[in-house]
Design a protein around this motif. Structure first.
Motif, PDB file in Angstrom:
ATOM      1  N   ILE A 323       0.835  -1.205   0.000  1.00 17.95           N
ATOM      2  CA  ILE A 323       0.000   0.000   0.000  1.00 17.95           C
ATOM      3  C   ILE A 323       0.868   1.252   0.000  1.00 17.95           C
ATOM      4  O   ILE A 323       0.482   2.295  -0.546  1.00 17.95           O
ATOM      5  CB  ILE A 323      -0.986  -0.011   1.195  1.00 17.95           C
ATOM      6  N   SER A 324       2.057   1.182   0.583  1.00 17.50           N
ATOM      7  CA  SER A 324       2.985   2.324   0.556  1.00 17.50           C
ATOM      8  C   SER A 324       3.436   2.603  -0.873  1.00 17.50           C
ATOM      9  O   SER A 324       3.493   3.770  -1.304  1.00 17.50           O
ATOM     10  CB  SER A 324       4.197   2.046   1.447  1.00 17.50           C
ATOM     11  N   ILE A 325       3.734   1.546  -1.610  1.00 12.40           N
ATOM     12  CA  ILE A 325       4.132   1.705  -3.014  1.00 12.40           C
ATOM     13  C   ILE A 325       2.966   2.239  -3.839  1.00 12.40           C
ATOM     14  O   ILE A 325       3.147   3.094  -4.717  1.00 12.40           O
ATOM     15  CB  ILE A 325       4.628   0.358  -3.581  1.00 12.40           C
ATOM     16  N   TRP A 326       1.751   1.755  -3.544  1.00 14.85           N
ATOM     17  CA  TRP A 326       0.572   2.218  -4.259  1.00 14.85           C
ATOM     18  C   TRP A 326       0.334   3.706  -4.017  1.00 14.85           C
ATOM     19  O   TRP A 326       0.026   4.469  -4.947  1.00 14.85           O
ATOM     20  CB  TRP A 326      -0.649   1.404  -3.831  1.00 14.85           C
ATOM     21  N   PHE A 327       0.498   4.178  -2.774  1.00 17.05           N
ATOM     22  CA  PHE A 327       0.336   5.602  -2.481  1.00 17.05           C
ATOM     23  C   PHE A 327       1.431   6.434  -3.152  1.00 17.05           C
ATOM     24  O   PHE A 327       1.192   7.591  -3.528  1.00 17.05           O
ATOM     25  CB  PHE A 327       0.325   5.841  -0.967  1.00 17.05           C
ATOM     26  N   TYR A 328       2.616   5.841  -3.287  1.00 17.11           N
ATOM     27  CA  TYR A 328       3.688   6.524  -4.011  1.00 17.11           C
ATOM     28  C   TYR A 328       3.290   6.725  -5.471  1.00 17.11           C
ATOM     29  O   TYR A 328       3.511   7.800  -6.052  1.00 17.11           O
ATOM     30  CB  TYR A 328       4.978   5.710  -3.905  1.00 17.11           C
ATOM     31  N   PHE A 329       2.659   5.717  -6.067  1.00 16.31           N
ATOM     32  CA  PHE A 329       2.162   5.840  -7.436  1.00 16.31           C
ATOM     33  C   PHE A 329       1.081   6.915  -7.532  1.00 16.31           C
ATOM     34  O   PHE A 329       1.106   7.763  -8.440  1.00 16.31           O
ATOM     35  CB  PHE A 329       1.621   4.498  -7.932  1.00 16.31           C
ATOM     36  N   ILE A 330       0.122   6.908  -6.596  1.00 14.71           N
ATOM     37  CA  ILE A 330      -0.952   7.896  -6.630  1.00 14.71           C
ATOM     38  C   ILE A 330      -0.390   9.311  -6.480  1.00 14.71           C
ATOM     39  O   ILE A 330      -0.801  10.247  -7.188  1.00 14.71           O
ATOM     40  CB  ILE A 330      -1.987   7.606  -5.525  1.00 14.71           C
ATOM     41  N   ASN A 331       0.556   9.476  -5.567  1.00 14.06           N
ATOM     42  CA  ASN A 331       1.179  10.795  -5.385  1.00 14.06           C
ATOM     43  C   ASN A 331       1.929  11.224  -6.639  1.00 14.06           C
ATOM     44  O   ASN A 331       1.870  12.410  -7.033  1.00 14.06           O
ATOM     45  CB  ASN A 331       2.129  10.740  -4.193  1.00 14.06           C
ATOM     46  N   SER A 332       2.598  10.287  -7.293  1.00 16.18           N
ATOM     47  CA  SER A 332       3.330  10.590  -8.529  1.00 16.18           C
ATOM     48  C   SER A 332       2.354  10.965  -9.642  1.00 16.18           C
ATOM     49  O   SER A 332       2.609  11.889 -10.421  1.00 16.18           O
ATOM     50  CB  SER A 332       4.169   9.381  -8.947  1.00 16.18           C
ATOM     51  N   PHE A 333       1.258  10.245  -9.707  1.00 15.39           N
ATOM     52  CA  PHE A 333       0.192  10.534 -10.670  1.00 15.39           C
ATOM     53  C   PHE A 333      -0.307  11.968 -10.455  1.00 15.39           C
ATOM     54  O   PHE A 333      -0.400  12.756 -11.401  1.00 15.39           O
ATOM     55  CB  PHE A 333      -0.920   9.505 -10.461  1.00 15.39           C
ATOM     56  N   TRP A 334      -0.600  12.320  -9.215  1.00 16.27           N
ATOM     57  CA  TRP A 334      -1.122  13.642  -8.894  1.00 16.27           C
ATOM     58  C   TRP A 334      -0.123  14.750  -9.249  1.00 16.27           C
ATOM     59  O   TRP A 334      -0.505  15.838  -9.676  1.00 16.27           O
ATOM     60  CB  TRP A 334      -1.488  13.700  -7.422  1.00 16.27           C
TER      61      TRP A 334
END
Length: 397
Positions: A323-334
């Motif tokens: 989930i930490s990696i997934w949030f990193y992706f979402i933050n990068s997307f944003w």
């Protein structure tokens, strides 16, 4: 947009787009029912596997352009590879169970593939246009098959109408004014008649950003005509589907016959969450591939293959690390929003539409285990490409 910024037509990017259009077009002729899926749909499975192999081979043979988004995707793919290795050595292999993770591999890898090859070859718009036209035809057929809940087992509404939100954002980046308006109207009608709440609510959230995007291209008289068409169309749709829409949305607040809300989500979300909390080492590293499906087979009478919520799916499967990696992706997307504001501000509203669609679907229905999420990957790659296009043009003189 134009077709000037591309090299050879016969490149790997265009070949993959042609193959995707062909494989997607097979859906027009092949059935989707469970009893017929195993053998009759084999050409689609082989085609998707070939596309995945081509994309992986291309990424191995060429240097990958890394940014925040591609780095986060690379880490996510690495996590998936590690869990796949553990799954293969620890379990009896069932392709039908593992197939959903092949879809996960496919759309994540396609982000790297499309972005790198768009930078390398530019855009040949005709190939993207064919893909979109075929996709819409296929979705029309799938929604018709599942119309008015006549065959709810097909899940036609969810799997067919949700990716239309990503198709809209692709269309807005590559089509001319009149064509993209027509495509948005067609997709809107299809989403409404699919009677799927997630798609309809997401579309509603996206409308302000869509209006902000198109108003600069339209004259006042054109806006008035468009509003007139929308009002007439909405009235016709309401007269035909209004009662069914009310039934669908009432279930959110009043619950279903079994006492659950959101088509059972209020029940099976808790199953996943509580079981993860009761874990030990699984809290950090997760329970592994196919664990959500196995959990539902033990603790729920509903046959479910995934959690219908990406946060719960990743948390249960990959743990806090995942989930930490997934949030990193979402933050990068944003963070792509900031780059677009600086380089190509006309695409910022499209970005908001894509991000809202991604987050809403991710939370309420799930994206990671759907092959149709390739449309998200394609749209995201196009926006990343356009966030660099001015810099590329300047470097090329």
């Amino acid at each position: 947009m134009n077709d000037k910024n591309y090299k050879s037509v016969y490149n790997i990017l265009n070949i993959v787009l042609v193959l995707m259009s062909i494989v997607n077009g097979m859906e027009i002729f092949l059935p989707r029912t469970e009893s017929q899926q195993s053998f009759v749909r084999l050409p689609i499975q082989i085609g998707n596997l070939l596309i995945l192999i081509l994309m992986i081979s291309d990424l191995f043979l060429n240097k990958i352009v890394w940014n925040k988004i591609t780095k986060s995707i690379g880490i996510l793919i690495l996590l998936l590879i590690i869990h796949t290795f553990y799954y293969l050595i620890s379990n009896v292999f069932y392709y039908r169970d593992f197939a959903q993770y092949v879809r996960f591999f496919t759309w994540t890898i396609s982000i790297l593939f499309f972005y790198n090859n768009l930078l390398k070859f530019g855009i040949k718009l005709s190939f993207f246009k064919v893909y979109i036209f075929v996709f819409i035809i296929v979705v029309t057929k799938q929604i018709y098959e599942a119309a008015l809940f006549s065959n709810e087992k097909l899940n036609g509404g969810d799997t067919a109408s949700l990716p239309l939100l990503f198709i809209i954002t692709i269309a807005l980046t590559i089509f001319g004014k009149q064509t993209k308006l027509a495509i948005v109207l067609i997709c809107t009608v299809l989403i409404v008649i699919s009677l799927r709440r997630t798609a309809i609510i997401t579309l509603f959230f996206c409308l302000p950003f869509f209006y902000n995007y198109i108003k600069r291209d339209l004259k006042i008289i054109q806006i008035v005509i468009l509003l007139f068409i929308v009002v007439i169309g909405a009235s016709l749709l309401w007269n035909t589907f209004g009662n069914l829409l009310l039934i669908r949305f009432k279930e959110i607040t009043e619950g279903g016959e079994d006492g659950s809300y959101g088509s059972g989500r209020s029940s099976f979300y808790l199953i996943v969450w509580n079981d993860w909390l009761n874990g030990n080492e699984s809290i950090l590293l997760g329970n592994g591939l196919t664990s959500v499906k196995n959990l539902f087979s033990k603790k729920s009478e509903i046959e479910l293959h995934h959690a219908h919520n990406d946060l719960l799916e990743i948390l249960y499967t990959f743990g806090l690390l995942g989930i930490s990696i997934w949030f990193y992706f979402i933050n990068s997307f944003w963070s792509l929003r900031k780059r677009l504001k600086q380089v190509n501000p006309q695409f910022v509203n499209i970005f908001y539409m894509l991000f809202i669609s991604f987050m809403t679907i991710s939370i309420s229905s799930g994206t990671i285990l759907r092959i149709s999420t390739i449309a998200l990957a394609m749209s995201l790659s196009l926006l990343m490409y356009y966030s660099n296009i001015k810099m590329l043009n300047k470097a090329n003189g």
